[in-house]
Design a protein around this motif. Sequence first.
Motif, mmCIF file in Angstrom:
data_model
loop_
_atom_site.group_PDB
_atom_site.id
_atom_site.type_symbol
_atom_site.label_atom_id
_atom_site.label_comp_id
_atom_site.label_asym_id
_atom_site.label_seq_id
_atom_site.Cartn_x
_atom_site.Cartn_y
_atom_site.Cartn_z
ATOM 1 N N GLU A 1 4.648 -4.059 0.574
ATOM 2 C CA GLU A 1 5.841 -4.040 -0.280
ATOM 3 C C GLU A 1 5.609 -3.214 -1.536
ATOM 4 O OE1 GLU A 1 8.385 -5.041 -3.540
ATOM 5 O OE2 GLU A 1 6.386 -5.918 -3.443
ATOM 6 N N LEU A 2 4.451 -3.388 -2.150
ATOM 7 C CA LEU A 2 4.134 -2.650 -3.376
ATOM 8 C C LEU A 2 3.979 -1.156 -3.107
ATOM 9 C CD1 LEU A 2 1.653 -5.229 -4.921
ATOM 10 C CD2 LEU A 2 3.771 -4.439 -6.009
ATOM 11 N N LEU A 3 3.400 -0.806 -1.970
ATOM 12 C CA LEU A 3 3.191 0.602 -1.630
ATOM 13 C C LEU A 3 4.475 1.270 -1.130
ATOM 14 C CD1 LEU A 3 -0.226 0.146 0.214
ATOM 15 C CD2 LEU A 3 0.097 1.419 -1.927
ATOM 16 N N GLY A 4 5.461 0.444 -0.762
ATOM 17 C CA GLY A 4 6.711 1.000 -0.265
ATOM 18 C C GLY A 4 6.624 1.470 1.179
ATOM 19 N N ILE B 1 -5.282 3.622 -2.046
ATOM 20 C CA ILE B 1 -4.400 3.888 -0.898
ATOM 21 C C ILE B 1 -3.213 4.741 -1.348
ATOM 22 C CG2 ILE B 1 -2.843 2.837 0.798
ATOM 23 C CD1 ILE B 1 -4.771 0.370 0.758
ATOM 24 N N ARG B 2 -2.668 4.389 -2.519
ATOM 25 C CA ARG B 2 -1.528 5.137 -3.067
ATOM 26 C C ARG B 2 -1.899 6.608 -3.279
ATOM 27 N NH1 ARG B 2 2.960 3.049 -5.158
ATOM 28 N NH2 ARG B 2 2.178 0.923 -5.341
ATOM 29 N N GLN B 3 -3.099 6.841 -3.813
ATOM 30 C CA GLN B 3 -3.551 8.218 -4.056
ATOM 31 C C GLN B 3 -3.754 8.977 -2.741
ATOM 32 O OE1 GLN B 3 -6.906 7.109 -6.458
ATOM 33 N NE2 GLN B 3 -5.799 7.322 -8.406
ATOM 34 N N THR B 4 -4.275 8.267 -1.726
ATOM 35 C CA THR B 4 -4.459 8.882 -0.403
ATOM 36 C C THR B 4 -3.118 9.266 0.209
ATOM 37 O OG1 THR B 4 -6.463 7.581 -0.022
ATOM 38 C CG2 THR B 4 -5.400 8.520 1.923
ATOM 39 N N LEU B 5 -2.148 8.356 0.137
ATOM 40 C CA LEU B 5 -0.818 8.626 0.687
ATOM 41 C C LEU B 5 -0.129 9.767 -0.056
ATOM 42 C CD1 LEU B 5 0.415 4.940 1.189
ATOM 43 C CD2 LEU B 5 -0.109 6.571 3.007
ATOM 44 N N GLU B 6 -0.293 9.784 -1.377
ATOM 45 C CA GLU B 6 0.333 10.830 -2.196
ATOM 46 C C GLU B 6 -0.215 12.208 -1.834
ATOM 47 O OE1 GLU B 6 2.732 12.641 -5.106
ATOM 48 O OE2 GLU B 6 2.837 10.601 -4.303
ATOM 49 N N ALA B 7 -1.529 12.263 -1.548
ATOM 50 C CA ALA B 7 -2.180 13.546 -1.249
ATOM 51 C C ALA B 7 -1.585 14.215 -0.006
ATOM 52 C CB ALA B 7 -3.681 13.342 -1.072
ATOM 53 N N GLY C 1 5.337 12.869 -5.591
ATOM 54 C CA GLY C 1 5.811 11.707 -6.335
ATOM 55 C C GLY C 1 6.337 10.594 -5.448
ATOM 56 N N ALA C 2 6.152 10.704 -4.137
ATOM 57 C CA ALA C 2 6.640 9.660 -3.232
ATOM 58 C C ALA C 2 5.882 8.352 -3.431
ATOM 59 C CB ALA C 2 6.524 10.127 -1.783
ATOM 60 N N TYR C 3 4.590 8.464 -3.745
ATOM 61 C CA TYR C 3 3.759 7.255 -3.886
ATOM 62 C C TYR C 3 3.204 7.079 -5.300
ATOM 63 C CZ TYR C 3 4.095 7.197 1.160
ATOM 64 O OH TYR C 3 4.589 7.155 2.440
ATOM 65 N N LEU C 4 3.089 8.167 -6.041
ATOM 66 C CA LEU C 4 2.695 8.082 -7.451
ATOM 67 C C LEU C 4 3.896 8.552 -8.271
ATOM 68 C CD1 LEU C 4 -0.986 9.421 -7.361
ATOM 69 C CD2 LEU C 4 -0.267 7.110 -7.981
ATOM 70 N N LYS C 5 4.651 7.583 -8.793
ATOM 71 C CA LYS C 5 5.955 7.897 -9.376
ATOM 72 C C LYS C 5 5.920 8.056 -10.888
ATOM 73 C CE LYS C 5 8.427 5.654 -5.618
ATOM 74 N NZ LYS C 5 9.425 4.662 -5.212
ATOM 75 N N GLY C 6 4.724 8.190 -11.446
ATOM 76 C CA GLY C 6 4.593 8.314 -12.887
ATOM 77 C C GLY C 6 5.029 9.674 -13.396
ATOM 78 N N LEU D 1 1.109 -2.310 -10.664
ATOM 79 C CA LEU D 1 0.896 -2.507 -9.226
ATOM 80 C C LEU D 1 1.615 -1.432 -8.408
ATOM 81 C CD1 LEU D 1 1.187 -6.396 -9.012
ATOM 82 C CD2 LEU D 1 -0.873 -5.046 -8.559
ATOM 83 N N LYS D 2 2.626 -0.809 -8.998
ATOM 84 C CA LYS D 2 3.342 0.264 -8.306
ATOM 85 C C LYS D 2 2.805 1.646 -8.680
ATOM 86 C CE LYS D 2 7.636 -0.453 -7.009
ATOM 87 N NZ LYS D 2 9.107 -0.649 -7.060
ATOM 88 N N GLY D 3 1.636 1.660 -9.361
ATOM 89 C CA GLY D 3 0.936 2.929 -9.580
ATOM 90 C C GLY D 3 1.142 3.599 -10.915
ATOM 91 N N TYR D 4 1.879 2.968 -11.826
ATOM 92 C CA TYR D 4 2.081 3.557 -13.160
ATOM 93 C C TYR D 4 0.883 3.234 -14.060
ATOM 94 C CZ TYR D 4 7.039 4.140 -11.883
ATOM 95 O OH TYR D 4 8.209 4.493 -11.271
ATOM 96 N N ARG D 5 0.601 4.147 -14.980
ATOM 97 C CA ARG D 5 -0.450 3.910 -15.993
ATOM 98 C C ARG D 5 0.239 3.308 -17.222
ATOM 99 N NH1 ARG D 5 -2.243 9.741 -17.073
ATOM 100 N NH2 ARG D 5 0.034 9.901 -17.029
#
Length: 391
Positions: A48-51, A87-93, A99-104, A138-142
């Motif tokens: 859910e958090l990763l979308g 995982i988010r960084q891997t998916l974003e790569a 910005g699909a997985y790292l929305k900052g 948890l959704k990848g924002y700093r």
Amino acid sequence: MPGQIHINERVRQNAENLASALEDHMHTVFAPDARKELRLFSAGEAAELLGISASFLRKLHFDGKIADVHMTPGGRRHYSASDLLEIRQTLEASAKTKGAYLKGRREGDSVQVLSFLNFKGGSGKTTSSIHNAQRLALKGYRVLCVDIDPQASLTTLFGYRPEYDFLQSGTIYDAIRYEDPVPLASVIQKTFFTGIDLAPGGLMLQEFEHETPQALMANIQPPFFQRMAACLAEVEDQYDVIIFDCPPQLGYLTMSALCASTGVLITIVPNMLDVASMSQFLQMSADLLDVVSDAGAKMEFDFLRFLINRYEPNDGPQQQVVAFLRQLFGEEVMVAPVLKTTAISDAGLTHQTLYEVDRSQFNRNTYDRAVDSLNSVNDEIESLIQKAWGR
């Protein structure tokens, strides 16, 4: 007279007894070093958090595209917050859309600075601000949390003991004070929560309220309403979102936070006494902000929203108050309210948030209802942030 109480001695004794009891409580609740640790998240929560779907998450493991994580003897995977970020960084790569997985923030985006405020205590400012910070992290924002309340409840929720850890120094006060301010980076603390740093609060912040009138008379630069923004400018490139937990009063600290903010969230409990109190708060705010605006303060916000807190959907008078507010303020009243629930207050007994506690410790329906409410609120705030970035 015989039997009279010396109030100063009694208050001091009460303070010492309470401090000692709180110290014991912290050691009971947390590890011996009184520092918190974040729980692991189930595969369902992680997806859910990763979308993504739970089946896609399983496939990523099966295909060897992401690293193994903690597994129970029964074969269930559990994810730490740092696992989720990796995982988010891997998916974003490998994502087709940036910005699909790292929305900052992206190049050209300004940091989003949110102030949670109301000058009535108990309106849910701290609860709202920390749950928002944690959901965004948890959704990848700093995220940087800035506790400008001398009572330092937000700092306490991160596992610190302001009355011990930051009694003389180490709070945001050190960075905004008029005499020998220190770089903000020197007071920022890493927290147990991956993705969140903290500029702690504490009693020393009260000094800022006392010193500012003298500083204005002496024309010390920069003036109070620019000091917070100047501090944040030193570190803003390291964060996507900065969140202020404001004190329950409209003083110099709150105004300095407002002058540094891009978004304002006014928490409101839907009863007429609180609404009447908010009416006074808004009038005073407008008058004071007129003064600092005339003195050169920045007064442009991307958004202002009223956040309904401790809402009971089956309470007729509350429904009437919410309808009244929506009629009055339109879309400035957030669509999603924070429900009144025992789950949030029960979690607070152990200095935890709802995102930190394990679902198994609660009645599942109560927990799920509370988490769904918080997620709806925080995802609505996230959409406001995204909209401010033009997405």
